[in-house]
Design an enzyme around this catalytic site. Structure first.
Site, short mmCIF file in Angstrom:
data_model
loop_
_atom_site.label_atom_id
_atom_site.label_comp_id
_atom_site.label_asym_id
_atom_site.label_seq_id
_atom_site.Cartn_x
_atom_site.Cartn_y
_atom_site.Cartn_z
N THR A 48 0.82 -1.21 0.00
CA THR A 48 0.00 0.00 0.00
C THR A 48 0.87 1.27 0.00
O THR A 48 0.70 2.16 -0.84
CB THR A 48 -0.86 0.04 1.29
OG1 THR A 48 -1.27 -1.28 1.62
CG2 THR A 48 -2.04 0.97 1.15
N HIS A 100 -8.56 -0.06 2.46
CA HIS A 100 -8.37 -1.50 2.65
C HIS A 100 -9.72 -2.22 2.53
O HIS A 100 -9.80 -3.41 2.82
CB HIS A 100 -7.78 -1.80 4.03
CG HIS A 100 -6.33 -1.43 4.19
ND1 HIS A 100 -5.39 -1.68 3.23
CD2 HIS A 100 -5.66 -0.87 5.23
CE1 HIS A 100 -4.20 -1.27 3.66
NE2 HIS A 100 -4.34 -0.77 4.86
N ARG A 122 -0.18 -8.94 -3.04
CA ARG A 122 1.14 -9.52 -2.73
C ARG A 122 0.93 -10.98 -2.38
O ARG A 122 -0.14 -11.35 -1.86
CB ARG A 122 1.71 -8.77 -1.51
CG ARG A 122 3.09 -9.20 -1.09
CD ARG A 122 3.53 -8.46 0.18
NE ARG A 122 4.95 -8.61 0.44
CZ ARG A 122 5.58 -8.13 1.51
NH1 ARG A 122 4.91 -7.45 2.42
NH2 ARG A 122 6.88 -8.31 1.67
N SER A 223 15.28 1.46 0.27
CA SER A 223 16.23 2.21 1.10
C SER A 223 15.83 3.68 1.17
O SER A 223 15.91 4.30 2.24
CB SER A 223 17.66 2.05 0.59
OG SER A 223 17.73 2.46 -0.74
#
Ligand code: PPS
Length: 300
Positions: A48, A100, A122, A223
């Site tokens: 998300t 959601h 996923r 990162s």
């Protein structure tokens, strides 16, 4: 009032009372969508936040300024959260929102609207592992218990936010019917961020030049997002998200479930997966991407 202990049940699904109440859930399922709206839809822990970052960057043609100055929940608020009603009023067009909620709950509200919907999914095995770890740090979620206990609840669909299987089936079954629906997987974003950004930008009718795509890729990386406090949830107070027990940007890997699942867990999961997704025509890219990722990592 923190409402950490409160669970709101709506359409048979449990939602954390810290973020939801009956009024906010009801408001979400009767939300007056505008044709220019962009709605990011996902089951929790499916990517998300990653998609919120991607859409922000695409909308800003790769310029990271907004993504570095506005928290994700303010630039792409959750429709169903109780604090969102006012935030939504402040959004400029095209408005970007997140949810959601299942298709069962939101489908009729979207009917007839040209709002663009991006469904992010996923591998549920990675989703359950990520969700399990999140339960340890999120004080507004119930105690997840042991991994076995949590896995049982996830497979039964009794965890907060309901059944992953129903969520996934509900939204992906609309892929033929809803022309304004795009399905993007976490695995695609991981394996081919460049391609995923191009696909999303063309769906949003916001084509980008190569330099802009490259800038999006850079600022969407794990990162970069882990270090960006506007997207890594470190702005949230520690009594809500206990950062000493984990971090929101935890591993960011495809196939991390292999570090948590025993062979028995895997068999238990596959049995339910097979049963629940019988007749589902979506091609699962999970295993194929995992193989490529493993190959990539061992050769770097
Ligand atoms: S939530 O709470 O529903 O909004 O969570 P969600 O954002 O859907 O999922 C969190 C998981 O996504 C991972 N994540 C990323 N992985 C790779 N690259 C990027 N850029 C990225 N951004 C977020 C995050 O680390 C969580 O997964 P796990 O497996 O727990 O690391």
């Amino acid at each position: 009032m923190s409402r950490f202990e409160v669970t709101e049940t709506f359409h048979g699904v449990a939602f954390p009372g810290h973020l939801h109440d009956q009024e906010s859930l009801q408001r979400a399922v009767t939300f007056p969508f505008q044709d220019t709206d962009i709605l990011i839809v996902s089951y929790p822990k499916s990517g998300t936040t990653w998609m919120q970052q991607m859409v922000t960057l695409i909308s800003n043609r790769g310029d990271p300024h907004v993504s570095q100055t506005v928290p994700n929940w303010a630039r792409a608020p959750w429709l169903e959260h109780h604090y969102s009603a006012e935030l939504v009023q402040t959004l400029s067009r095209p408005r970007v929102m997140t949810t959601h909620l299942s298709h069962d709950m939101l489908g009729h509200t979207l009917q007839g609207s040209k709002a663009k919907v991006i469904y992010v999914s996923r591998n549920p095995k990675d989703t359950v592992v990520s969700f399990y770890h999140f339960h340890k740090m999120a004080n507004f979620l119930p105690d997840g218990g042991s991994f076995q206990e949590f896995l049982n609840q996830f497979l039964e669909g009794t965890v907060q936010f309901g059944s992953w299987f129903d969520h996934f089936k509900g939204w992906t079954s609309q892929l033929g019917a809803m022309t304004n629906l795009l399905h993007v997987t976490y695995e695609e974003m991981s394996m081919n961020p460049h391609g995923a950004i191009k696909r999303v930008s063309s769906f949003l009718q916001c084509p980008l030049v190569e330099d802009e795509v490259n800038s999006c890729v850079r600022h969407c990386s794990f990162s970069s997002m882990k270090d960006n406090k506007m997207i890594n949830y470190t702005l949230v107070s520690h009594d809500i998200l206990d950062q000493s027990k984990g971090s929101f940007m935890r591993r960011g890997k495809v196939g991390d479930w292999r570090n948590m699942f025993t062979e028995e867990h895997n068999q238990q999961f596959d049995k339910v997966l097979l049963e629940k997704l019988k007749g589902c025509s979506i091609e699962f890219v999970w295993e194929e991407v995992e193989e490529k990722e493993t190959h990539r990592e061992t050769h770097h």
